[in-house]
Design an enzyme around this catalytic site. Structure first.
Site, PDB file in Angstrom:
ATOM      1  N   ASP A 154       0.848  -1.187   0.000  1.00 51.72           N
ATOM      2  CA  ASP A 154       0.000   0.000   0.000  1.00 51.72           C
ATOM      3  C   ASP A 154       0.896   1.254   0.000  1.00 51.72           C
ATOM      4  OD1 ASP A 154      -2.307   1.593   0.434  1.00 51.72           O
ATOM      5  OD2 ASP A 154      -2.053   1.442   2.613  1.00 51.72           O
ATOM      6  N   ASP A 203      -0.407   5.095   0.851  1.00 50.05           N
ATOM      7  CA  ASP A 203      -0.750   6.048   1.918  1.00 50.05           C
ATOM      8  C   ASP A 203      -0.666   5.339   3.276  1.00 50.05           C
ATOM      9  OD1 ASP A 203      -1.725   8.564   0.480  1.00 50.05           O
ATOM     10  OD2 ASP A 203      -2.972   7.052  -0.486  1.00 50.05           O
ATOM     11  N   ASP A 232      -1.694  -0.431   5.954  1.00 45.99           N
ATOM     12  CA  ASP A 232      -1.933   0.174   7.269  1.00 45.99           C
ATOM     13  C   ASP A 232      -3.394   0.087   7.701  1.00 45.99           C
ATOM     14  OD1 ASP A 232      -2.623   2.094   5.214  1.00 45.99           O
ATOM     15  OD2 ASP A 232      -2.804   3.597   6.809  1.00 45.99           O
TER      16      ASP A 232
END
Ligand SMILES: [Mg+2]
Length: 265
Positions: free
Chosen positions: A9, A11, A212
């Site tokens: 990922d 961000d 996250d």
């Protein structure tokens, strides 16, 4: 045995807004040196692949644009499989979505800023963009009242920035859904089926998902049948928006640097 492909990922893992997360670029370089292919898989549909590649290079992560998959890619995959490529599609999204739709052969794209209330559309694609405003919202609602299929690139409620949470595409989609009186017909990005199909095409059948956000990255790993490595540098963590799931994912580390340290030890 070859090192597994790592789907990472962006961000909250590589950067927060425009600020790189310390140690992430070095960690990716070390993982690549150890033989891992790293493919970036983001629900942020706003940018083109070339822009993501430039942004990654600028933080010290040179990347082939073909190793960047966004929820724009997934939305375009769904459109290409389900909508006539010559039918008009309203783009209520950033340049990443328009690029992905063009790459899949869509010929009649109309930006929401240029739409007229009397136009009819086969589909409306809603993705995150900072130029979201009243007129574009009204144009998307008009198209949906007219019977267009409602495609959301993703519904992440927020995106992590350095010291705040920015409204995510889920917030923009909620506004469109309220104005149109309809929920999205399709959500394309993580953890949904279109993104899984795209990632399987790009990566193959095995890999590890690093992210996250348990509700997207973690559920996406589960959908793929892959291990999930949770990093607490974005929205997750003990004091974050999403707690560490119980039972815990296969790997939980404070950030990508710690994760690489553990794997390469
Ligand atoms: Mg994230």
């Amino acid at each position: 045995m070859t090192a597994p492909v790592l789907c990472c990922d962006l961000d909250g893992v590589v950067w927060l807004g425009t600020t790189p997360i310390p140690g992430s670029a070095e960690a990716i370089a070390r993982l690549r040196t150890a033989g891992h292919r790293v493919v970036f898989v983001t629900n942020n549909s706003s940018s083109t692949r070339a822009d993501y590649a430039t942004k990654l290079a600028n933080v010290g992560v040179p990347t082939d644009p073909l190793d960047i998959v966004s929820s724009a890619t997934a939305a375009a995959h769904w459109i290409a499989c389900n909508v006539d490529l010559d039918a008009p599609v309203l783009v209520h999204a950033g340049p990443g979505v328009a690029e992905a739709l063009r790459e899949r052969g869509c010929t009649r794209l109309v930006d929401a800023a240029a739409a007229r209330a009397s136009d009819r559309y086969a589909a409306v694609v809603c993705g995150w963009h900072r130029s979201f405003d009243f007129e574009r919202l009204a144009a998307a609602a008009d198209a949906l009242h007219g019977g267009a299929v409602f495609v959301a690139t993703n519904v992440d409620p927020t995106y992590p920035d350095v010291d705040r949470r920015l409204p995510g595409n889920g917030a923009l989609v909620a506004a469109v859904a309220t104005a149109a009186g309809r929920a999205p017909d399709v959500i394309a990005g993580k953890p949904h089926a279109s993104m899984a199909a795209v990632v399987h095409d790009v990566v193959g059948s095995t890999g590890i998902m690093i992210g996250d956000r348990p509700s997207t990255d973690g559920d996406f790993a589960a959908a793929l049948g892959w291990p999930f490595a949770l990093v607490l540098s974005g929205v997750g963590g003990p004091n974050g928006e999403e707690p560490v799931p119980d039972p815990a994912p296969a790997f939980v580390e404070t950030d990508l640097a710690s994760l690489a340290e553990r794997w390469l030890a």
